[in-house]
Design an enzyme around this catalytic site. Structure first.
Site, PDB file in Angstrom:
ATOM      1  N   SER A 251      88.753 110.595  67.262  1.00 20.47           N
ATOM      2  CA  SER A 251      88.357 109.257  66.822  1.00 20.47           C
ATOM      3  C   SER A 251      87.365 109.370  65.663  1.00 20.47           C
ATOM      4  O   SER A 251      87.751 109.770  64.571  1.00 20.47           O
ATOM      5  CB  SER A 251      87.786 108.471  68.006  1.00 20.47           C
ATOM      6  OG  SER A 251      87.665 107.107  67.702  1.00 20.47           O
TER       7      SER A 251
ATOM      8  N   HIS B 154      93.771 106.009  67.047  1.00 14.76           N
ATOM      9  CA  HIS B 154      94.164 104.985  68.033  1.00 14.76           C
ATOM     10  C   HIS B 154      95.192 103.998  67.466  1.00 14.76           C
ATOM     11  O   HIS B 154      95.159 102.808  67.764  1.00 14.76           O
ATOM     12  CB  HIS B 154      92.944 104.190  68.509  1.00 14.76           C
ATOM     13  CG  HIS B 154      91.774 105.030  68.893  1.00 14.76           C
ATOM     14  ND1 HIS B 154      91.852 106.034  69.834  1.00 14.76           N
ATOM     15  CD2 HIS B 154      90.487 105.022  68.436  1.00 14.76           C
ATOM     16  CE1 HIS B 154      90.643 106.598  69.955  1.00 14.76           C
ATOM     17  NE2 HIS B 154      89.824 106.020  69.115  1.00 14.76           N
TER      18      HIS B 154
END
Length: 231
Positions: free
Chosen positions: A125, A159
């Site tokens: 991330s 994501h």
């Protein structure tokens, strides 16, 4: 000595601790039986739970784990510790705040040296997108674009399949002038060698990664070939 970066869109020890395929892939790149791995959890405000999970996961994988903090007293020779590592693993969270902390302490310069020395840089991330020229981040609301370290070309979003606003945000930002985007689903990771994409790997067969570009005002998603490494 090759410069290697592994960017995880989602997955790894914090997502699927019972299926450590992506983390094992990273460790295997070192070629060592007990690689030294240091965790940088600044994006999560150095969450103690996150750090414990890291230690548990990488100890079970046979690595020698450590972590470096910047929220409390910091030893001024912390750079020596980072430069001794085989892998530096960056956690997820607030990318903007993490980069600000790194730049204040000069961590970015040390990481650049570590990369040159052959240390593998990896992360999930925030720890995936920070290496690129531009980062699609939810550090602020609404989701926006910030400048990354610039060691990998273009922009990056993690994501991509895991958050509803990712696709429309990438499309909007491309139309506003964002650089071409590497969009990583959860459970997918992109491995770069010397600044070039070496391969995309996934720990789930449903995970994908995309090169997202703009062509005459139209958003084009091109699926990147990937290798499933699960068992």
């Amino acid at each position: 000595m090759s410069k290697q970066i592994v960017a995880l869109g989602g997955g790894g020890f914090s997502y699927e601790p019972e299926f450590p395929y992506l983390d094992r892939y990273i460790l295997d790149l070192t070629g060592k039986e007990q690689p030294k791995v240091c965790f940088l959890p600044q994006a999560s405000a150095e969450s103690e739970i996150y750090i414990v999970r890291f230690y548990r996961a990488f100890t079970e994988l046979g690595a020698i784990p450590s972590w470096q903090g910047f929220f409390r007293e910091v030893p001024l020779n912390f750079g020596e510790h980072l430069l001794e590592q085989d892998v530096i693993y960056v956690g997820g969270g607030n990318t903007f705040s993490m980069l600000a902390i790194w730049k204040a302490w000069g961590v970015d310069k040390i990481l650049a040296q570590a990369l040159e020395n052959g240390t593998i840089l990896a992360g999930i991330s925030a720890g995936a997108i920070c290496w690129f020229e531009q980062c699609v981040t939810d550090s602020a609301k609404p989701m926006t674009l910030i400048e990354g370290l610039g060691w990998l070309e273009g922009s990056c979003s993690p994501h991509y399949d895991g958050e509803a606003m990712r696709r429309p945000t990438v499309a909007r930002l491309l139309k506003d002038g964002m650089l071409p985007c590497t969009a990583l689903d959860d459970y997918a990771a992109a491995h770069y060698v010397d600044g070039e994409l070496h391969q995309v790997i996934t720990s789930r067969k449903t995970a994908n990664s995309f090169r997202v570009t703009l062509d005459n005002g139209d958003v084009i998603e091109t699926t990147m070939k990937s290798e499933y490494i699960g068992e």
